[in-house]
Enzyme design. Structure first.
Site, PDB file in Angstrom:
ATOM      1  N   LYS A 173      38.122  39.562  34.948  1.00 38.14           N
ATOM      2  CA  LYS A 173      37.483  40.056  35.968  1.00 38.14           C
ATOM      3  C   LYS A 173      38.468  40.669  36.820  1.00 38.14           C
ATOM      4  CE  LYS A 173      34.618  40.531  39.106  1.00 38.14           C
ATOM      5  NZ  LYS A 173      35.357  41.533  39.561  1.00 38.14           N
ATOM      6  N   GLU A 248      43.091  28.506  43.329  1.00 39.96           N
ATOM      7  CA  GLU A 248      44.171  29.676  43.675  1.00 39.96           C
ATOM      8  C   GLU A 248      43.503  29.803  44.645  1.00 39.96           C
ATOM      9  OE1 GLU A 248      47.282  31.484  42.284  1.00 39.96           O
ATOM     10  OE2 GLU A 248      47.901  30.222  40.906  1.00 39.96           O
ATOM     11  N   CYS A 282      48.487  36.023  50.085  1.00 39.26           N
ATOM     12  CA  CYS A 282      47.867  34.270  49.890  1.00 39.26           C
ATOM     13  C   CYS A 282      49.499  34.065  50.765  1.00 39.26           C
ATOM     14  CB  CYS A 282      47.686  34.037  49.022  1.00 39.26           C
ATOM     15  SG  CYS A 282      48.289  34.479  47.863  1.00 39.26           S
ATOM     16  N   GLU A 384      41.143  32.251  58.046  1.00 39.84           N
ATOM     17  CA  GLU A 384      42.778  33.203  57.226  1.00 39.84           C
ATOM     18  C   GLU A 384      41.728  34.948  57.866  1.00 39.84           C
ATOM     19  OE1 GLU A 384      42.260  34.006  53.197  1.00 39.84           O
ATOM     20  OE2 GLU A 384      43.790  33.574  53.220  1.00 39.84           O
TER      21      GLU A 384
HETATM   22  P1  NDP Z   1      36.985  36.910  46.893  1.00 39.71           P
HETATM   23  O1  NDP Z   1      37.074  35.806  46.479  1.00 39.71           O
HETATM   24  O2  NDP Z   1      36.712  37.798  47.272  1.00 39.71           O
HETATM   25  O3  NDP Z   1      37.576  37.509  44.971  1.00 39.71           O
HETATM   26  C1  NDP Z   1      38.290  37.073  44.003  1.00 39.71           C
HETATM   27  C2  NDP Z   1      37.243  37.591  43.108  1.00 39.71           C
HETATM   28  O4  NDP Z   1      36.070  36.503  42.619  1.00 39.71           O
HETATM   29  C3  NDP Z   1      37.300  39.114  42.636  1.00 39.71           C
HETATM   30  O5  NDP Z   1      37.498  39.644  41.563  1.00 39.71           O
HETATM   31  C4  NDP Z   1      35.673  39.107  43.052  1.00 39.71           C
HETATM   32  O6  NDP Z   1      35.389  40.189  42.279  1.00 39.71           O
HETATM   33  C5  NDP Z   1      35.635  37.884  41.824  1.00 39.71           C
HETATM   34  N1  NDP Z   1      34.324  36.927  42.708  1.00 39.71           N
HETATM   35  C6  NDP Z   1      33.300  37.096  43.929  1.00 39.71           C
HETATM   36  N2  NDP Z   1      32.334  37.226  43.581  1.00 39.71           N
HETATM   37  C7  NDP Z   1      32.329  35.856  41.920  1.00 39.71           C
HETATM   38  C8  NDP Z   1      31.793  34.582  41.965  1.00 39.71           C
HETATM   39  N3  NDP Z   1      30.307  34.852  42.388  1.00 39.71           N
HETATM   40  N4  NDP Z   1      32.106  34.270  40.627  1.00 39.71           N
HETATM   41  C9  NDP Z   1      32.654  35.277  40.042  1.00 39.71           C
HETATM   42  N5  NDP Z   1      33.727  36.000  40.452  1.00 39.71           N
HETATM   43  C10 NDP Z   1      33.272  36.776  41.459  1.00 39.71           C
HETATM   44  O7  NDP Z   1      38.780  37.063  47.449  1.00 39.71           O
HETATM   45  P2  NDP Z   1      39.546  38.295  47.193  1.00 39.71           P
HETATM   46  O8  NDP Z   1      39.487  39.776  46.592  1.00 39.71           O
HETATM   47  O9  NDP Z   1      39.063  38.687  48.912  1.00 39.71           O
HETATM   48  O10 NDP Z   1      41.342  38.009  47.556  1.00 39.71           O
HETATM   49  C11 NDP Z   1      41.255  37.870  48.753  1.00 39.71           C
HETATM   50  C12 NDP Z   1      41.220  36.243  48.700  1.00 39.71           C
HETATM   51  O11 NDP Z   1      42.391  36.144  47.994  1.00 39.71           O
HETATM   52  C13 NDP Z   1      42.855  35.826  50.215  1.00 39.71           C
HETATM   53  O12 NDP Z   1      41.640  34.358  50.963  1.00 39.71           O
HETATM   54  C14 NDP Z   1      43.826  34.976  49.745  1.00 39.71           C
HETATM   55  O13 NDP Z   1      44.205  33.814  50.089  1.00 39.71           O
HETATM   56  C15 NDP Z   1      43.647  34.999  48.340  1.00 39.71           C
HETATM   57  N6  NDP Z   1      44.515  34.944  47.486  1.00 39.71           N
HETATM   58  C16 NDP Z   1      44.864  33.516  46.688  1.00 39.71           C
HETATM   59  C17 NDP Z   1      46.223  33.067  46.290  1.00 39.71           C
HETATM   60  C18 NDP Z   1      46.743  32.321  45.702  1.00 39.71           C
HETATM   61  O14 NDP Z   1      47.463  32.017  45.021  1.00 39.71           O
HETATM   62  N7  NDP Z   1      46.329  30.457  46.068  1.00 39.71           N
HETATM   63  C19 NDP Z   1      46.505  34.967  46.368  1.00 39.71           C
HETATM   64  C20 NDP Z   1      46.045  35.850  46.216  1.00 39.71           C
HETATM   65  C21 NDP Z   1      44.868  35.780  47.131  1.00 39.71           C
HETATM   66  P3  NDP Z   1      34.704  41.433  43.634  1.00 39.71           P
HETATM   67  O15 NDP Z   1      35.905  41.830  44.257  1.00 39.71           O
HETATM   68  O16 NDP Z   1      34.642  42.291  42.667  1.00 39.71           O
HETATM   69  O17 NDP Z   1      33.462  40.927  44.042  1.00 39.71           O
END
Ligand code: NDP
Length: 480
Positions: A173, A248, A282, A384
């Site tokens: 997803k 991650e 990130c 963050e």
């Molecule tokens: P989120 O945690 O909000 O969402 C990440 C993904 O998880 C999306 O596809 C989201 O769907 C989905 N999601 C949300 N809630 C659930 C749940 N309860 N169960 C399963 N899946 C769920 O992060 P962001 O999209 O806002 O991304 C930004 C974050 O990602 C920042 O904190 C950044 O630092 C981190 N990041 C980390 C990286 C790394 O390599 N460590 C690399 C890039 C980003 P939907 O968006 O549809 O709600």
């Protein structure tokens, strides 16, 4: 209006509920396509397809698996311009950045793991000349891969490529905020001849479609990239089900500048590491720590260059900073700028939303923002922000720089600028970060393990670590 459909069992299908979510172009603030609003029933169909495809995909000759993944990589490169444009419209990032970084790296993810699969090997040990022990690494089963909105196709492929290469089938997803390139990717998979059910892409909301993937009992491993709060929720669901988990998560990365650095390179790269992709990477350095004797010179020059960055229409070739990914995220970042002011921060550059003219008049733009005068323990320096906002703090001694760098709950990446070789090694060894760049930023070698420490996550992806994650090891001990 264009509909973004699910990719299940080799076909593009509508969500069973018939419901769709608006997909907004953040540079214009306008709905431009509709996303399947999938739920647990769509996820169940996707898992059933992946389960059915698993026996064949996990046992076909590895050369065949590799060949198909290479073909997908070639198709990404063929459609590079189209994908870069789609990613820029969906995400808000400058199209040039998508063309030069995101999409080529997505193609490289596919080709690297296509090749790695062929060279993947298991270990064998002769034990005291009495027995031979060997390890069998079988693909673990159906994997769930969930990716965020900041580097959409790049991080989506970063998860699914090793899973598919290892022989797993996948239910994935992408973020509902940036689904377009994953949708185009599903069409490339069909063109490349990926057998049906091997990869299934379910679009929709995290708490609904995402949560259904995490909870599904037939998904054996979860690879997740996203925020720390979501990561905790996922771990709480998956851990009691004994699923294999790779998380991650977020970061609050230090960028340490010693007075003996190559000044021009340090300032120039720090501008990139602070503001690339609107600071929505990130790995961006969000806390710049500068040795006091260089503090004033560095800050003056950094502010001058931050003010000179062109913020604008992501589709313009000379734009350096595009639109924030969503209105909600823009408001979150602006609220952190207000918080910084209330904590005593001095805004040396930026600090405001920008109202563009013409096509982007309703878009979500923020000025590159530089803040000084804050202590390291305030919320601005601990949480963050994930936007074009950096703080600069001085330090006197090496030990103080290390302590400041390690003073948050996160431990994703760190950057270090010094021409002193011994210091570079000494400081790197003491930084609690999953990756440390010395005199550079964002270089990557896919053979290295990647992932965060502390609240930046658990598990390591990249190279053999990623392939191993998607397998289950067992040992066979044969008496000689
Ligand atoms: P989120 O945690 O909000 O969402 C990440 C993904 O998880 C999306 O596809 C989201 O769907 C989905 N999601 C949300 N809630 C659930 C749940 N309860 N169960 C399963 N899946 C769920 O992060 P962001 O999209 O806002 O991304 C930004 C974050 O990602 C920042 O904190 C950044 O630092 C981190 N990041 C980390 C990286 C790394 O390599 N460590 C690399 C890039 C980003 P939907 O968006 O549809 O709600």
């Amino acid at each position: 209006m264009q509909k973004i459909l699910n990719y299940i069992n080799g076909e593009l299908v509508a969500p069973l509920s018939g419901q769709y979510i608006d997909n907004i172009n953040p540079a214009e603030g306008k709905v431009y396509s509709l996303i399947a609003d999938s739920d647990s029933l769509d996820v169940a169909n996707a898992v059933a397809a992946a389960t059915q495809a698993f026996p064949e995909w996990s046992t076909i000759k590895v050369e065949k698996r590799s060949e198909i993944l290479h073909r997908i990589s070639e198709l990404i490169n063929r459609d590079l311009d189209k994908l870069a444009l789609a990613e820029s419209i969906d995400q808000g990032k400058p199209v040039k950045l998508a063309r030069v970084v995101d999409i080529p790296r997505a193609a490289a993810n596919m080709s690297f793991f296509a090749s790695a699969a062929i060279h993947f090997a298991s270990e064998a040990h002769i034990t005291d000349v009495e027995a031979v022990n060997y390890t069998i690494r079988n693909p673990i089963g159906v994997a769930g891969c969930i990716s965020p909105w900041n580097l959409p196709l790049y991080l989506f492929t970063w998860k699914i490529a090793p899973a598919l290469a290892a022989g797993c089938t996948v239910v994935a997803k992408p973020s509902e905020l940036t689904p377009m390139t994953a949708f185009l990717f599903s069409q490339l998979c069909m063109e490349a001849g990926l057998p049906k059910g091997v990869l299934n892409i379910v679009h929709g909301l995290g708490p609904k479609a995402g949560q259904a993937i995490i909870e599904h009992p037939d998904i054996a491993a979860i690879s997740f990239t996203g925020g720390t709060v979501t990561g905790k929720k996922i771990a709480a669901t998956a851990a009691p089900m004994f699923k294999k988990l790779s998380l991650e998560l977020g970061g609050k990365n230090p960028n340490i500048i010693f007075a003996d650095c190559d000044f021009e390179q340090a300032v120039n790269t720090s501008i990139h590491s602070s503001f690339s992709n609107q600071g929505e990477i990130c790995l961006c350095g969000s806390r710049i720590l500068v040795e006091r004797s260089l503090y004033e010179k560095f800050t003056d020059e950094f502010v001058k260059r931050a003010n000179a960055l062109i913020v604008g229409d992501p589709l313009e070739e000379n734009t350096k900073v595009g639109a924030m990914n969503s209105e909600a995220h823009m408001n979150k970042v602006l609220s952190y700028i207000e918080l910084a002011k209330s904590e005593g921060g001095k805004i040396l550059a930026g600090g405001n939303r920008i109202k563009m003219e013409g096509r982007c008049k309703d878009g979500y733009f923020i000025e590159p923002t530089v803040i000084t005068g804050l202590n390291s323990t305030c919320r601005t320096n601990q949480e963050e922000i994930f936007g074009p906002v950096v703080t600069i703090m001085p330090f006197d001694k090496e030990e103080e720089a290390i302590a400041l760098a390690n003073s948050t709950a996160y431990g994703l990446s760190a950057t270090l600028w010094t021409e002193n070789l011994k210091r570079a090694h000494r400081v790197s060894a003491q930084l609690k970060s999953g990756i440390i760049w010395v005199n550079c930023w964002l270089f990557r070698d896919l053979r290295t393990p990647f992932g965060g420490m502390k609240q930046s996550g658990v598990g390591r992806e990249g190279g053999w670590e990623a392939l191993r994650f998607f397998t289950e090891a067992k040992n066979v001990c044969v008496k000689l």
